[in-house]
Design a protein around this motif. Structure first.
Motif, short mmCIF file in Angstrom:
data_model
loop_
_atom_site.label_atom_id
_atom_site.label_comp_id
_atom_site.label_asym_id
_atom_site.label_seq_id
_atom_site.Cartn_x
_atom_site.Cartn_y
_atom_site.Cartn_z
N TYR A 116 0.83 -1.21 0.00
CA TYR A 116 0.00 0.00 0.00
C TYR A 116 0.87 1.27 0.00
N LYS A 117 1.97 1.23 0.74
CA LYS A 117 2.84 2.40 0.81
C LYS A 117 3.47 2.70 -0.55
N ILE A 118 3.86 1.66 -1.29
CA ILE A 118 4.44 1.89 -2.62
C ILE A 118 3.42 2.56 -3.53
N PHE A 119 2.17 2.13 -3.45
CA PHE A 119 1.14 2.76 -4.27
C PHE A 119 0.89 4.20 -3.84
N THR A 120 0.83 4.46 -2.54
CA THR A 120 0.61 5.84 -2.08
C THR A 120 1.79 6.73 -2.45
N ASP A 121 3.00 6.17 -2.41
CA ASP A 121 4.17 6.94 -2.86
C ASP A 121 4.06 7.24 -4.35
N ALA A 122 3.54 6.27 -5.10
CA ALA A 122 3.39 6.47 -6.54
C ALA A 122 2.41 7.61 -6.82
N TYR A 123 1.38 7.75 -6.00
CA TYR A 123 0.39 8.80 -6.20
C TYR A 123 0.96 10.19 -5.95
N LYS A 124 2.12 10.27 -5.33
CA LYS A 124 2.72 11.57 -5.06
C LYS A 124 3.43 12.13 -6.29
N SER A 125 3.66 11.30 -7.28
CA SER A 125 4.27 11.74 -8.53
C SER A 125 3.18 11.97 -9.57
N GLU A 126 3.44 12.84 -10.53
CA GLU A 126 2.44 13.14 -11.55
C GLU A 126 2.09 11.91 -12.36
N VAL A 127 3.09 11.13 -12.74
CA VAL A 127 2.85 9.90 -13.49
C VAL A 127 3.84 8.87 -12.99
N SER A 128 3.39 7.64 -12.80
CA SER A 128 4.23 6.64 -12.16
C SER A 128 3.90 5.25 -12.67
N CYS A 129 4.77 4.32 -12.32
CA CYS A 129 4.61 2.93 -12.75
C CYS A 129 4.94 2.01 -11.58
N VAL A 130 4.08 1.03 -11.33
CA VAL A 130 4.31 0.02 -10.30
C VAL A 130 4.28 -1.35 -10.96
N ILE A 131 5.31 -2.16 -10.68
CA ILE A 131 5.41 -3.51 -11.23
C ILE A 131 5.11 -4.51 -10.12
N LEU A 132 4.13 -5.37 -10.36
CA LEU A 132 3.79 -6.46 -9.44
C LEU A 132 4.33 -7.75 -10.05
N ASP A 133 5.45 -8.23 -9.54
CA ASP A 133 6.13 -9.37 -10.15
C ASP A 133 5.68 -10.67 -9.47
N GLY A 134 5.15 -11.57 -10.24
CA GLY A 134 4.74 -12.87 -9.71
C GLY A 134 3.56 -12.76 -8.76
N ILE A 135 2.39 -12.39 -9.29
CA ILE A 135 1.23 -12.17 -8.42
C ILE A 135 0.88 -13.44 -7.64
N GLU A 136 1.01 -14.60 -8.25
CA GLU A 136 0.64 -15.83 -7.54
C GLU A 136 1.52 -16.04 -6.30
N SER A 137 2.77 -15.57 -6.37
CA SER A 137 3.64 -15.67 -5.20
C SER A 137 3.32 -14.57 -4.18
N LEU A 138 2.94 -13.39 -4.68
CA LEU A 138 2.58 -12.29 -3.76
C LEU A 138 1.37 -12.65 -2.91
N ILE A 139 0.43 -13.40 -3.51
CA ILE A 139 -0.76 -13.77 -2.74
C ILE A 139 -0.55 -15.10 -2.00
N GLU A 140 0.69 -15.62 -2.05
CA GLU A 140 1.09 -16.82 -1.30
C GLU A 140 0.27 -18.05 -1.72
N TYR A 141 0.11 -18.20 -3.02
CA TYR A 141 -0.64 -19.34 -3.54
C TYR A 141 0.15 -20.63 -3.37
N VAL A 142 -0.53 -21.67 -2.87
CA VAL A 142 0.04 -23.01 -2.74
C VAL A 142 -0.93 -23.98 -3.42
#
Length: 738
Positions: free
Chosen positions: A583-609
């Protein structure tokens, strides 16, 4: 009577006390139309109208206590009296009177109607002379007795001649066209309403010596304009206009945004700009105390002077400013702390009661500053309290130009800034720099310049012959940009480039298409007037280079803020800490006029087993919400995500929330494989040709990332035959050869 001595006596009856004339005996031989000149023993004189009474002895002048105090004459003192020529007295075109209560105990908080006062006063004192600083007793119908003091007189030559007006006259005779205006006396508690309130009664909220050109707030012109419009414009108008409109002045401003963006600087400049009582500046933690009730007492002390002046002067009280830095330290959401003392809650309660309690103050302006608006209690942020919320975000390129001009102005004026320094170039290179970081960059460049004239051997020496030629040049700024100052909010290119160690190998038209379309989506995110959020999902099997492609698209976009979120960066965090980090990375991104956030490996981020189909539902909801939510107004965001399990994302409802989806292919052609080997230069031409013949017509299925790893391993083998054999063996073991 030419000139004659009279003695001072009391006013003989109460009914004559509000006549505001000197009372003489009706047997004195003076006409009731006369104007007399009274000269005291010290030589000072004043002129007055007279009223005749049988209750005053001959050769005595009857004066009220108010008159005696104003003229500073005691009872029985002798004064010299002479008749004045009325025709020589100029007519008063305007008279400004300050108003106070004769008896403080009978003061009322009800506003006095100045239109009624002006009408009644003019009728009662027509053709009567008034003079500067004269005190006049007056009774308005159904109101306590008042005392007027003449503050200003403007005179004219005749009732119809307004071409020659003396704005600073000392004496004038009232006539039917005299404009009567009023203002409250200082500390009188008098409140006025109506059209006859003098403009002088509304103190100028803007410091008359303030020069807006010297504010030194670079890149914040729009924000300052909004604050001025909402918080100060209403304070420029007379109190009667404000009362007619029913306006309540804004009491609070909240400045929020990243550290170093100029919140404190803006608050200080506002304090200097306003013609207020000396601002009270307090750091949030300074309010807190270990003593029971002391924290609340500290809050009450901040408002004590404003309360006292409000009681005395009402709507005409001066403006009291309170500047509170680090507001989130004391005004956290009530119930959010587990200290056991509840001190934060009681401090918030006390602050709320002072700003907008039963006895509301209208003479205060609170400026709060915070980096964490989300932590502040909601009740403090509603209208009537800190109602003006102004985000002080990272400066735009034009804003950075202004900030650089401010911090290099002294060097430029003194000739210490080399002409090769291009401010516009530096502004373009300092994307996502805050104002404080730009100032730090200038200091670092200055230090680099100074260091070039210092020789450090066995002892430190300064080259005295050339230091007079010292200048800060472009090279010093470039060195500081590269080595000394990096923005806290922005793209860490070193971090991103770690994912591109071998670059991007365009081994297939499909790879080129992904990069081309990715660049197109980046332009859409940056330039479209209608699109504020673009999300791209790169799906494909493991080791196909999805992360490298996502990073390449992000770098090509040139966005000032680019961050990558990987499972490895969250591995040490607990579940809630992981959610907060994302959440902090996204809120930091909103502080810039234009920004990019990369979510690498969503299945691992959500801890899929896969065993039991277990995953972290809280993380799923967080990512889904952040992907769906539009960025704040004026901000643009591009999200690039990667997954090796698109079916899982479809099942849990994530896949459909991406605006674009692209599939990253596997290497399935021997021609493509040989092209990759040639690009990596692992084998000689002869070895490559042999591999080409051996792998001809072989069905392949391997990811580019795995293929590169196999090539790097084979490169470590000994002779040519061993290298080729190792390569084919590893490719086969990895399942690349079908």
């Amino acid at each position: 009577m030419s000139r004659k001595y009279f003695k001072i006596t009391k006013c003989p009856e109460a009914s004559l006390a509000t006549a505001n004339r000197i009372i003489v005996s009706d047997k004195q031989g003076i006409s009731d139309k006369a104007i007399i000149n009274v000269t005291k023993n010290n030589g000072t004189s004043s002129i007055h109208s007279v009223i005749l009474s049988s209750r005053v002895n001959l050769d005595y002048l009857g004066l009220t206590l108010v008159d005696r105090q104003w003229l500073e004459v005691p009872l029985d003192e002798q004064v010299l009296v002479s008749i004045e020529n009325r025709s020589t007295k100029k007519l008063a075109s305007m008279v400004l009177l300050s108003v106070e209560f004769l008896q403080k105990a009978k003061a009322t908080k009800n506003p006095l109607n100045t239109d009624e006062m002006a009408q009644q006063f003019a009728m009662k004192h027509i053709e009567q002379p008034v003079q500067l600083h004269q005190r006049l007793v007056f009774t308005l119908t159904n109101n306590p007795t008042l005392v007027f003091t003449v503050v200003k007189i403007s005179t004219t030559e005749g009732p119809l001649d307004m071409s020659k007006i003396d704005e600073n006259a000392k004496v004038g005779v009232l006539f039917q066209n005299t404009e009567i205006r009023f203002e409250p006396a200082k500390a009188s508690g008098v409140q006025l309403k109506g059209s006859a309130v003098g403009t002088e009664s509304s103190p100028n909220v803007i410091n008359p010596n303030w020069d807006f050109a010297q504010m030194g707030i670079g890149g914040l012109n729009d924000e300052f304009s909004d604050i001025f419009r909402r918080a100060f414009a209403s304070r420029l108008f007379p109190s009667n206009i404000i009362a007619d409109l029913g306006i309540k002045h804004a009491k609070g401003i909240l400045l929020y945004g990243p550290p170093g963006t100029g919140k404190t600087l803006m608050a200080r400049q506002i304090g200097k700009m306003l013609n207020t009582r000396k601002p009270k500046i307090v750091q949030g933690p300074e309010i807190l105390s270990k003593m029971v009730g002391e924290s609340e007492a500290n809050v009450r002390a901040l408002f004590a002077e404003a309360e006292a002046e409000e009681r005395q002067m009402g709507a005409n009280s001066g403006l009291h400013m309170i500047i509170m830095d680090e507001l989130d330290a004391i005004c956290k959401q009530r119930g959010s702390t587990n200290s056991g003392t509840g001190v934060h809650d009681t401090v918030v309660n006390q602050l709320l009661s002072k700003i907008d309690g039963v006895e509301q103050l209208n003479n205060i302006l609170i400026i709060g500053m915070t980096n964490r608006k989300d932590m502040i209690d909601d009740a403090l942020l509603r209208p009537g309290r800190l109602e003006i919320h102004m985000e002080i975000s990272l400066p735009s390129e034009q804003g950075r130009v202004e900030i650089l001009h401010i911090h290099t102005a002294t060097m430029k004026k003194s000739g210490r800034l080399d002409p090769d320094v291009n401010i516009e170039e530096l502004a373009a290179l300092t994307k996502n720099f805050s104002g404080a970081e730009i100032e730090g960059l200038v200091r670092a460049a200055q230090s680099s310049s100074l260091n070039s004239y210092v020789t450090a051997t066995s002892k430190v020496e300064i080259n005295q012959e050339v230091y007079k030629q010292l200048k800060v040049n472009r090279g010093h700024f470039m060195h500081s940009l590269e080595h000394d100052v990096q923005p806290a909010f922005g793209s860490n290119l070193d971090d991103l480039n770690d994912y591109l160690l071998y670059g991007i190998i365009p081994w297939s038209p499909g790879i080129s298409k992904i990069l081309q379309e990715g660049d197109l989506y980046g332009k859409q995110a940056a330039n479209s007037d209608r699109t504020t959020l673009v999300s791209l999902l790169l799906e494909g099997e493991n080791f196909t280079g999805k992360t490298a492609l996502a990073v390449k698209i992000a770098i090509n976009s040139g966005f000032p803020f680019t961050k990558i979120i990987t499972p490895g960066k969250l591995v040490e965090l607990a579940d809630m800490a992981k959610i907060r980090a994302i959440y902090k990375i996204f809120t930091d991104a909103y502080k810039s006029e234009v920004s990019c956030v990369i979510l690498d490996g969503i299945e691992s981020l959500i801890e899929y087993v896969p065993i039991g189909m277990r995953f972290n539902m809280s993380m799923v909801q967080t990512i889904m919400t952040l992907i769906k939510n539009l960025p704040p107004r004026g901000k643009k965001l591009m999200i690039i995500a990667t997954t090796s399990n698109p079916n899982l994302l479809k099942d849990i409802g994530l896949r459909q929330h991406f605006t674009h989806t692209m599939t990253v292919p596997l290497v399935q052609s021997s021609t493509n494989l040989i092209e990759i080997i040639d690009t990596l230069q692992v084998f000689t031409k002869e070895e490559t040709e042999d591999l080409k013949n051996e792998l001809k017509d072989v069905n392949l299925r391997v990811g580019i990332k795995k293929l590169i790893d196999i090539c790097m391993t084979a490169k470590q083998a000994g002779d040519s035959d061993t290298k080729k054999a190792t390569f084919i063996n590893l490719l086969n073991r990895a399942g690349g050869i079908l």
